[in-house]
Design a protein around this motif. Structure first.
Motif, PDB file in Angstrom:
ATOM      1  N   ASP A 358     -91.223  -5.028  42.879  1.00 42.45           N
ATOM      2  CA  ASP A 358     -92.104  -6.024  43.492  1.00 42.45           C
ATOM      3  C   ASP A 358     -93.488  -5.859  42.869  1.00 42.45           C
ATOM      4  O   ASP A 358     -94.246  -4.974  43.275  1.00 42.45           O
ATOM      5  N   PRO A 359     -93.812  -6.680  41.848  1.00 44.45           N
ATOM      6  CA  PRO A 359     -93.058  -7.849  41.371  1.00 44.45           C
ATOM      7  C   PRO A 359     -91.707  -7.483  40.762  1.00 44.45           C
ATOM      8  O   PRO A 359     -91.520  -6.354  40.298  1.00 44.45           O
ATOM      9  N   VAL A 360     -90.817  -8.452  40.771  1.00 41.22           N
ATOM     10  CA  VAL A 360     -89.451  -8.233  40.340  1.00 41.22           C
ATOM     11  C   VAL A 360     -89.398  -7.744  38.894  1.00 41.22           C
ATOM     12  O   VAL A 360     -90.177  -8.180  38.033  1.00 41.22           O
ATOM     13  N   ASN A 361     -88.473  -6.812  38.620  1.00 37.20           N
ATOM     14  CA  ASN A 361     -88.257  -6.362  37.231  1.00 37.20           C
ATOM     15  C   ASN A 361     -86.787  -6.386  36.832  1.00 37.20           C
ATOM     16  O   ASN A 361     -86.460  -6.145  35.672  1.00 37.20           O
ATOM     17  N   ALA A 362     -85.895  -6.672  37.796  1.00 34.62           N
ATOM     18  CA  ALA A 362     -84.470  -6.765  37.454  1.00 34.62           C
ATOM     19  C   ALA A 362     -83.705  -7.471  38.567  1.00 34.62           C
ATOM     20  O   ALA A 362     -84.101  -7.431  39.737  1.00 34.62           O
ATOM     21  N   VAL A 363     -82.617  -8.114  38.158  1.00 35.54           N
ATOM     22  CA  VAL A 363     -81.676  -8.725  39.100  1.00 35.54           C
ATOM     23  C   VAL A 363     -80.399  -7.896  39.069  1.00 35.54           C
ATOM     24  O   VAL A 363     -79.868  -7.608  37.993  1.00 35.54           O
ATOM     25  N   VAL A 364     -79.929  -7.478  40.247  1.00 41.52           N
ATOM     26  CA  VAL A 364     -78.630  -6.814  40.331  1.00 41.52           C
ATOM     27  C   VAL A 364     -77.575  -7.911  40.345  1.00 41.52           C
ATOM     28  O   VAL A 364     -77.505  -8.718  41.278  1.00 41.52           O
ATOM     29  N   VAL A 365     -76.781  -7.965  39.284  1.00 41.40           N
ATOM     30  CA  VAL A 365     -75.836  -9.061  39.088  1.00 41.40           C
ATOM     31  C   VAL A 365     -74.431  -8.629  39.484  1.00 41.40           C
ATOM     32  O   VAL A 365     -73.933  -7.599  39.019  1.00 41.40           O
ATOM     33  N   GLN A 366     -73.816  -9.431  40.323  1.00 42.45           N
ATOM     34  CA  GLN A 366     -72.436  -9.207  40.749  1.00 42.45           C
ATOM     35  C   GLN A 366     -71.504 -10.086  39.923  1.00 42.45           C
ATOM     36  O   GLN A 366     -71.678 -11.303  39.863  1.00 42.45           O
ATOM     37  N   LYS A 367     -70.519  -9.466  39.259  1.00 41.02           N
ATOM     38  CA  LYS A 367     -69.536 -10.259  38.532  1.00 41.02           C
ATOM     39  C   LYS A 367     -68.545 -10.880  39.511  1.00 41.02           C
ATOM     40  O   LYS A 367     -68.188 -10.282  40.520  1.00 41.02           O
ATOM     41  N   MET A 368     -68.123 -12.109  39.186  1.00 38.80           N
ATOM     42  CA  MET A 368     -67.268 -12.896  40.079  1.00 38.80           C
ATOM     43  C   MET A 368     -65.963 -13.279  39.374  1.00 38.80           C
ATOM     44  O   MET A 368     -65.841 -13.194  38.150  1.00 38.80           O
ATOM     45  N   ARG A 369     -65.022 -13.739  40.172  1.00 40.00           N
ATOM     46  CA  ARG A 369     -63.802 -14.378  39.652  1.00 40.00           C
ATOM     47  C   ARG A 369     -63.504 -15.573  40.539  1.00 40.00           C
ATOM     48  O   ARG A 369     -63.991 -15.662  41.678  1.00 40.00           O
ATOM     49  N   LEU A 370     -62.705 -16.491  40.033  1.00 44.97           N
ATOM     50  CA  LEU A 370     -62.348 -17.676  40.800  1.00 44.97           C
ATOM     51  C   LEU A 370     -61.073 -17.406  41.587  1.00 44.97           C
ATOM     52  O   LEU A 370     -60.042 -17.018  41.016  1.00 44.97           O
ATOM     53  N   ILE A 384     -65.995  -9.329  42.289  1.00 43.10           N
ATOM     54  CA  ILE A 384     -65.090  -8.314  41.753  1.00 43.10           C
ATOM     55  C   ILE A 384     -65.637  -6.955  42.194  1.00 43.10           C
ATOM     56  O   ILE A 384     -66.751  -6.571  41.818  1.00 43.10           O
ATOM     57  N   GLU A 385     -64.888  -6.285  42.989  1.00 42.30           N
ATOM     58  CA  GLU A 385     -65.341  -5.025  43.566  1.00 42.30           C
ATOM     59  C   GLU A 385     -65.762  -4.030  42.476  1.00 42.30           C
ATOM     60  O   GLU A 385     -65.029  -3.788  41.513  1.00 42.30           O
ATOM     61  N   GLY A 386     -66.974  -3.504  42.612  1.00 44.92           N
ATOM     62  CA  GLY A 386     -67.459  -2.479  41.691  1.00 44.92           C
ATOM     63  C   GLY A 386     -67.955  -2.989  40.358  1.00 44.92           C
ATOM     64  O   GLY A 386     -68.360  -2.198  39.501  1.00 44.92           O
ATOM     65  N   ALA A 387     -67.948  -4.305  40.158  1.00 42.52           N
ATOM     66  CA  ALA A 387     -68.387  -4.877  38.876  1.00 42.52           C
ATOM     67  C   ALA A 387     -69.768  -5.479  39.047  1.00 42.52           C
ATOM     68  O   ALA A 387     -69.914  -6.625  39.501  1.00 42.52           O
ATOM     69  N   GLU A 388     -70.788  -4.704  38.731  1.00 40.46           N
ATOM     70  CA  GLU A 388     -72.155  -5.188  38.818  1.00 40.46           C
ATOM     71  C   GLU A 388     -73.016  -4.510  37.765  1.00 40.46           C
ATOM     72  O   GLU A 388     -72.662  -3.446  37.246  1.00 40.46           O
ATOM     73  N   TYR A 389     -74.123  -5.130  37.438  1.00 44.29           N
ATOM     74  CA  TYR A 389     -75.030  -4.564  36.432  1.00 44.29           C
ATOM     75  C   TYR A 389     -76.439  -5.076  36.685  1.00 44.29           C
ATOM     76  O   TYR A 389     -76.648  -6.037  37.424  1.00 44.29           O
ATOM     77  N   ASP A 390     -77.414  -4.432  36.067  1.00 40.55           N
ATOM     78  CA  ASP A 390     -78.814  -4.837  36.199  1.00 40.55           C
ATOM     79  C   ASP A 390     -79.215  -5.731  35.032  1.00 40.55           C
ATOM     80  O   ASP A 390     -78.982  -5.367  33.867  1.00 40.55           O
ATOM     81  N   GLU A 391     -79.798  -6.872  35.339  1.00 42.67           N
ATOM     82  CA  GLU A 391     -80.318  -7.787  34.322  1.00 42.67           C
ATOM     83  C   GLU A 391     -81.846  -7.758  34.389  1.00 42.67           C
ATOM     84  O   GLU A 391     -82.431  -8.181  35.384  1.00 42.67           O
ATOM     85  N   PRO A 392     -82.515  -7.245  33.339  1.00 41.43           N
ATOM     86  CA  PRO A 392     -83.986  -7.185  33.368  1.00 41.43           C
ATOM     87  C   PRO A 392     -84.584  -8.583  33.546  1.00 41.43           C
ATOM     88  O   PRO A 392     -84.094  -9.557  32.960  1.00 41.43           O
ATOM     89  N   ALA A 393     -85.639  -8.679  34.348  1.00 40.97           N
ATOM     90  CA  ALA A 393     -86.258  -9.985  34.595  1.00 40.97           C
ATOM     91  C   ALA A 393     -87.706  -9.811  35.030  1.00 40.97           C
ATOM     92  O   ALA A 393     -88.009  -8.948  35.851  1.00 40.97           O
ATOM     93  N   ASP A 394     -88.582 -10.641  34.461  1.00 41.27           N
ATOM     94  CA  ASP A 394     -89.982 -10.685  34.886  1.00 41.27           C
ATOM     95  C   ASP A 394     -90.254 -11.935  35.727  1.00 41.27           C
ATOM     96  O   ASP A 394     -91.262 -12.007  36.435  1.00 41.27           O
ATOM     97  N   LEU A 395     -89.373 -12.928  35.601  1.00 39.81           N
ATOM     98  CA  LEU A 395     -89.500 -14.170  36.356  1.00 39.81           C
ATOM     99  C   LEU A 395     -88.095 -14.639  36.725  1.00 39.81           C
ATOM    100  O   LEU A 395     -87.243 -14.803  35.853  1.00 39.81           O
ATOM    101  N   VAL A 396     -87.869 -14.802  38.021  1.00 33.91           N
ATOM    102  CA  VAL A 396     -86.582 -15.307  38.515  1.00 33.91           C
ATOM    103  C   VAL A 396     -86.831 -16.676  39.146  1.00 33.91           C
ATOM    104  O   VAL A 396     -87.705 -16.824  40.009  1.00 33.91           O
ATOM    105  N   ILE A 397     -86.067 -17.668  38.698  1.00 33.06           N
ATOM    106  CA  ILE A 397     -86.246 -19.034  39.196  1.00 33.06           C
ATOM    107  C   ILE A 397     -85.028 -19.433  40.010  1.00 33.06           C
ATOM    108  O   ILE A 397     -83.900 -19.403  39.509  1.00 33.06           O
ATOM    109  N   LYS A 398     -85.271 -19.812  41.266  1.00 33.43           N
ATOM    110  CA  LYS A 398     -84.201 -20.232  42.174  1.00 33.43           C
ATOM    111  C   LYS A 398     -83.927 -21.720  41.987  1.00 33.43           C
ATOM    112  O   LYS A 398     -84.767 -22.542  42.328  1.00 33.43           O
ATOM    113  N   ALA A 399     -82.763 -22.043  41.437  1.00 35.16           N
ATOM    114  CA  ALA A 399     -82.382 -23.446  41.230  1.00 35.16           C
ATOM    115  C   ALA A 399     -81.039 -23.676  41.910  1.00 35.16           C
ATOM    116  O   ALA A 399     -80.045 -24.028  41.278  1.00 35.16           O
TER     117      ALA A 399
END
Length: 478
Positions: A358-370, A384-399
């Motif tokens: 805070d300010p944001v520096n990463a998004v914790v990303v959850q991998k998905m399946r259909l 997908i259980e246990g499938a996640e990673y950190d994506e570095p970010a200085d600006l996150v835009i909610k769309a």
């Protein structure tokens, strides 16, 4: 015997106007497609098969007479083509630029189904009306006679402006109220200039004003002026506010600085870049992607606008997270392709789980399946259980899309009925609401939708209002 100008799809291939290179496009906010030359427009229009059942027309929300104006273009009768186009569409040059033709008219073209490549309907539509402006064929509205009735329209987006156009042409006195300082709604402040250059919108606003439409800008209903006060001033009121309430993110850290709404980001860019306005949040970097690692969350056309704007602002990297795969995203595939060409990376089947810093520096990303299909038939994304990673970010835009504001509460109108989604309950085609003399059109009725549907709603509602006035006049005359 005159040469046949049509049915050339067998010998002439589909061709779009030239598209500027990705390297050129990344450097500015100008439209990415060049204009058709007259000969090329006629040639491409001549590919139309003039089929007996024009699916392009039936799948157009406005039911534009597409085969007719394609034929007129192929014959070089451009002014007539413009008149036919304008007869059913208030803003053909805007629809030609931003409609998802691949899902509407062009996506249902008969020759496309037979393997010959669709007619480039959108590009020809844009060419016809741009030519009409250049040649002076587009004139201010001049009603045959003025009428005494007055209509107040709340919202200067495509639905409100389409209704204003139809009503003013019939001689009705029209006043448009809008919270912003310029008319056009999302066409002005939401859609970036590389899809819709702002002079294209401004000249339509000027045409309406020159034709007698009164604009009351910087007017926030419920604060600047009361809804009841507007009703008292006019014989009918049309609500055309659109939907501006952004869907929010959940999860740990979702309230951190550096996580912003798409509408705020796009509005700041349009103001600063396209109008030269002083925008403190843009100049401070709060709503500016320059030099930042940008992550956009969402898969609709607003998300595409955000990623492509970020590239042009000079972001160091731009990634788009979407919880479904490419085939199931709601945005235009054409826009996705343009974004990829310009350097955007798409992370399909991913969703944000949390945010770090805070300010944001990463998004914790959850991998998905259909997984199994949902109520609409689309496969539901599941983690997908246990499938996640950190994506570095200085600006996150909610769309993540837009929802309706609580108008009955904001305006103090308990009698204005709404649906469980908060949209205004209105009668099909006419737009009549639960309040006498009050109508509603566009996204505030449909939910977030297309500009072309808002235009359709505005035109239909205006005709219903005119019928109401004519009926009242007839009764009064008896």
């Amino acid at each position: 015997m005159a040469k046949q100008p049509m049915l050339k799809f067998v010998t002439v291939g589909r061709d779009m106007p030239d598209k500027r290179t990705a390297e050129e496009r990344r450097e500015d906010f100008q439209e990415i497609y060049a204009e058709f030359a007259e000969q090329k427009a006629a040639e491409q229009a001549g590919r139309c098969s003039q089929c007996g059942v024009p699916y392009c027309q039936s799948h157009c929300p406005l039911h534009n007479n597409i085969p007719d104006w394609l034929k007129l273009t192929a014959e070089g009768r451009l002014q007539e083509a413009y008149e036919v186009s304008q007869a059913t569409n208030t803003f053909p040059e805007i629809c030609g630029r931003i409609c998802p033709q691949d899902r509407l008219c062009e996506g249902n073209c008969v020759i496309e189904k037979s393997g010959h490549g669709t007619v480039t309907i959108g590009a020809v539509e844009k060419y016809i009306t741009d030519t009409a402006w250049e040649e002076g064929w587009v004139q201010p509205i001049e009603p045959a006679a003025d009428r005494p009735e007055s209509v107040g329209i709340i919202g200067a987006g495509p639905g409100g402006l389409a209704a204003a156009d139809v009503l003013r042409r019939a001689g009705v006195q029209v006043t448009v109220y809008d919270r912003y300082d310029r008319a056009g709604g999302l066409m002005t402040y939401g859609i970036p200039g590389f899809k819709l250059e702002k002079p294209v919108v401004m000249r339509r606003n000027e045409q309406l004003e020159a034709g007698g439409v009164t604009f009351v800008m910087n007017c926030n209903v419920g604060e600047t002026i009361g809804f009841d006060e507007i009703r008292e001033k006019h014989d009918a009121v049309i609500i055309a506010t659109g939907v501006y309430k952004s869907r929010d993110l959940k999860g740990p850290g979702a309230g951190a600085d550096g996580i912003v709404r798409a509408i705020d980001f796009l509005t700041a860019s349009n103001r600063a870049v396209n109008f030269g306005d002083h925008v403190p949040e843009f100049e401070s970097g709060e709503l500016n992607a320059k030099g930042k690692r940008v992550v956009v969350i969402g898969g609709g056309d607003t998300a595409m606008d955000c990623v492509r704007t970020s590239i042009r602002q000079g972001a160091t990297s731009v990634k788009c997270l979407y919880r479904r795969d490419r085939q199931n995203m709601p945005g235009s595939q054409r826009e996705v392709a343009n974004a990829e060409e310009e350097g955007v990376e798409f992370e399909w089947l991913t969703a944000p789980k949390a945010f770090k810093g805070d300010p944001v520096n990463a998004v914790v990303v959850q991998k998905m399946r259909l997984g199994a299909p949902d109520a609409t038939g689309r496969q539901s994304p599941e983690p997908i259980e246990g499938a996640e990673y950190d994506e570095p970010a200085d600006l996150v835009i909610k769309a993540l899309g837009f929802e309706a504001e609580e108008l009955p509460t904001l305006w103090g109108q308990e009698g204005l009925e709404v649906t469980r989604w908060g949209t205004v309950k209105a009668e099909f085609t006419s737009g009549k609401t639960s309040l006498d003399g009050v109508y509603a059109v566009g996204d505030i009725v449909r939910g977030a939708s297309l500009v072309v549907w808002a235009i359709r709603d505005g035109r239909d509602c205006a005709e219903a209002v005119l019928s109401q006035f004519d009926g009242a006049s007839a009764i009064a005359a008896e």
